[in-house]
Scaffold this motif. Sequence first.
Motif: not given
Length: 228
Positions: A66, A80-81, A108-114
Amino acid sequence: MVEVISRLWKKLGQTTPKEYFLTLVFTPNLVKAFVWELNGNKAVVLDKHSEKYETSLEDGGVKAANKAISAIEEKAPGVSRVVFGVPFGWVETGKIKTNYQNFLKKLGTELDLTPVGFVVIQDALNFYLEKEEDMPLTAAVVEILSNKMIVSLIKIGKTRIVKEQIVENNYAESLAQNLKEFSLYEVLPCNILIYGEGDNLDEIKQELISFPWLTKVDFLHFPKIEVL
């Protein structure tokens, strides 16, 4: 890494000009973040940042990632990717092991990543060096970290053995200890390549050159030692 990322993106069919994505590279107690610009199937690094962590990967790794992303995201706001760069030991039969999959899903969930894919760090380096030399790599490749080294034995472009070693007295003795163990299973290549992010790589190279390898390790002749 650039060539590997470009190749992965082309394989995924992502060819829209001027898009942005992240790479998160995981090494022991360190996360490296890169932000890339994708133009067609060409990828260029716009910025990078590293963050250390001292706690567990599950806790410290997420926080370090983060912080690393926050330090560079102004180059590509809202990106985000992400492509993950993972150590050799995280992968088995071409897939990320379950416990590391769970960690990456949490991240990925906590940092809003794809997530869009992953590359094995050692394989990316092998690919790069093979392109540079126009032939498959055979060498002992040593990544220098703050108080550790990661030693990879590469034979004809294939990673055979990878081991993490704490540097106790000096780099040469620690590397010799690793290579002695490797020589029980493989004939050692007479080529040692070192790399890392520190500013003391030339000093380490001289330390390795001064080391009496032929009396310490089963080399056929004195190894050639280079900084990448």
